[in-house]
Enzyme design. Structure first.
Site, PDB file in Angstrom:
ATOM      1  N   GLY A 149      -7.604   6.389 -11.520  1.00 34.62           N
ATOM      2  CA  GLY A 149      -7.160   5.515 -13.010  1.00 34.62           C
ATOM      3  C   GLY A 149      -7.721   6.397 -14.130  1.00 34.62           C
ATOM      4  O   GLY A 149      -8.360   7.299 -14.077  1.00 34.62           O
ATOM      5  N   CYS A 150      -7.611   5.480 -15.026  1.00 39.67           N
ATOM      6  CA  CYS A 150      -8.026   6.148 -16.619  1.00 39.67           C
ATOM      7  C   CYS A 150      -9.807   6.336 -16.804  1.00 39.67           C
ATOM      8  O   CYS A 150      -9.992   7.416 -17.218  1.00 39.67           O
ATOM      9  CB  CYS A 150      -7.435   5.078 -17.501  1.00 39.67           C
ATOM     10  SG  CYS A 150      -7.807   3.301 -17.275  1.00 39.67           S
ATOM     11  N   TYR A 151     -10.384   5.390 -16.229  1.00 42.83           N
ATOM     12  CA  TYR A 151     -11.788   5.685 -16.676  1.00 42.83           C
ATOM     13  C   TYR A 151     -12.356   6.849 -15.741  1.00 42.83           C
ATOM     14  O   TYR A 151     -13.114   7.560 -16.160  1.00 42.83           O
ATOM     15  CB  TYR A 151     -12.659   4.197 -16.128  1.00 42.83           C
ATOM     16  CG  TYR A 151     -12.458   3.185 -17.037  1.00 42.83           C
ATOM     17  CD1 TYR A 151     -12.836   3.574 -18.383  1.00 42.83           C
ATOM     18  CD2 TYR A 151     -12.354   1.960 -16.978  1.00 42.83           C
ATOM     19  CE1 TYR A 151     -12.782   2.348 -19.447  1.00 42.83           C
ATOM     20  CE2 TYR A 151     -12.125   0.945 -17.709  1.00 42.83           C
ATOM     21  CZ  TYR A 151     -12.414   1.174 -19.145  1.00 42.83           C
ATOM     22  OH  TYR A 151     -12.584   0.096 -19.897  1.00 42.83           O
ATOM     23  N   THR A 154     -10.906  10.196 -16.912  1.00 43.09           N
ATOM     24  CA  THR A 154     -11.497  10.781 -18.541  1.00 43.09           C
ATOM     25  C   THR A 154     -12.944  11.131 -18.157  1.00 43.09           C
ATOM     26  O   THR A 154     -13.421  12.426 -18.585  1.00 43.09           O
ATOM     27  CB  THR A 154     -11.310   9.706 -19.382  1.00 43.09           C
ATOM     28  OG1 THR A 154     -11.860   8.518 -18.824  1.00 43.09           O
ATOM     29  CG2 THR A 154     -10.010   9.526 -20.228  1.00 43.09           C
ATOM     30  N   GLY A 316      -3.704   8.255 -17.434  1.00 47.40           N
ATOM     31  CA  GLY A 316      -4.693   7.412 -16.510  1.00 47.40           C
ATOM     32  C   GLY A 316      -4.038   6.661 -15.602  1.00 47.40           C
ATOM     33  O   GLY A 316      -4.748   5.949 -14.934  1.00 47.40           O
TER      34      GLY A 316
END
Length: 344
Positions: A149-151, A154, A316
């Site tokens: 996912g996004c966290y 990144t 994400g």
């Protein structure tokens, strides 16, 4: 044209999958499940999808719903995929899961971080981790893909090249990341309503956020070094986007040019990664599958800082899932995915 089923299409990531598939040259979404919206037209919930899906209706999930499809996307809440994937495994050749259900390779981590035992641990070793920039060879022609996912995306893309090069210490890494409210999903919650979020900025999941072991696992796997991360997520008053600021101690003398160079070298040929000395902005990535990165080395405080921004619903979540699907199906990796963001 490959036929795909979107399981959980009524959520934000499911809707984003439908949007991307609508303009994808090789994917056609022919099934859109959504138990809470079953029988309702997709366009009634998401008017933005009306030109592409007309009177298409959400259908309830039931065994066999994806039969005849080449691939199924699972865009379900965390925990729900564990009961669905074993059934889908018998219906379609390829499954790309957007949840965290099959990302961790150690089933013992699920009780510790998710509060419950994994119900299909035998499938964990069959899934590959779907972060193409670091694990592309694993994803090509894979049948089961767990897209991070996004966290995790990144933080991992910001840190992995620096740890792998031995430029920063693998322990004592700090990740502070802020997410748009869409990351909390479509169903309303007391802390995600407009009045709760507007003009506020809050940290949550203090010391216990469930994506911590994923970040550690992904960076460790890429670098070949055990990594320890202190991760603190924040909720920001914006619809979409992630901004992750990561801090690590250098292993020796370094400079901004050196750490920026490590990121540039690592992602030089990546179609969806932009490395520059500009400070990344989630707004600049809106609607795109791109990640913007930068880094600094501060001699005064003795820290290296790496920053990454992306659209939490595209790179994400759904865009990354489509990128993985492209690789798994043998389609051009960039097909159907925008590299340039929408502005303003």
């Amino acid at each position: 044209m490959h036929k795909v089923a979107v399981i959980g299409a009524s959520g934000f990531t499911g809707a984003e999958l439908l949007r991307i598939c609508a303009s994808h040259p090789g994917l056609e979404a022919v099934v859109a499940t959504g138990d809470s919206m079953a029988g309702r037209a997709v366009a009634d919930l998401y008017a933005s999808l009306a030109p592409a899906y007309g009177d298409t209706q959400f259908v309830p999930y039931e065994p066999g719903v994806a039969s005849g499809c080449d691939l199924a996307f699972c865009a379900l809440p965390h925990g729900a995929s564990q009961s669905v994937v074993p059934e889908l495994r018998n219906e379609v050749k390829h499954v790309v899961d957007l949840a965290a259900d099959f990302r961790l390779d150690d089933p013992g981590l699920y009780p510790a971080w998710y509060g419950t035992e994994h119900t299909a641990p035998e499938l964990l070793e069959e899934f590959v981790f779907g972060l193409p920039e670091l694990f592309r060879d694993d994803i090509v022609h894979a049948e089961l893909v767990a897209a991070p996912g996004c966290y995790v995306t990144t933080a991992t893309l910001a840190l992995a090249p620096l740890v792998a090069a031995g430029a920063v210490e693998p322990h004592g890494i700090i990740v502070d990341a802020a997410s748009g409210v869409s990351g909390a999903g479509r169903p309303p919650k007391p802390n995600t309503t407009f009045c709760a979020v507007d003009e506020d900025f809050t940290a949550y999941g203090l010391l216990t956020h469930r994506h911590t072991p994923e970040i550690e696992m992904a960076v460790s796997r890429h670098s070949g070094t055990d990594v320890q991360v202190l991760f603190t997520p924040h909720l920001a008053p914006m619809n979409r986007g992630i901004l992750a600021t990561c801090y690590a101690r250098p292993t020796g003398a370094t400079s901004t040019d050196e750490v920026l160079g490590l990121l540039s070298d690592a992602y030089r040929d990546e179609p969806f990664v932009v490395v520059s000395d500009r400070s990344p902005s989630p707004k600049a990535t809106l609607g795109s599958n791109s990640v913007h990165l930068t880094a600094r080395a501060d001699a005064r405080t003795g820290w290296v800082m790496a920053i990454a921004a992306l659209d939490n619903l595209v790179k994400g979540a759904s865009g990354q899932a489509v990128q993985c699907a492209n690789l798994a199906l043998g389609i051009d990796e960039t097909a159907g995915l925008a590299s340039a963001g929408i502005y303003p």
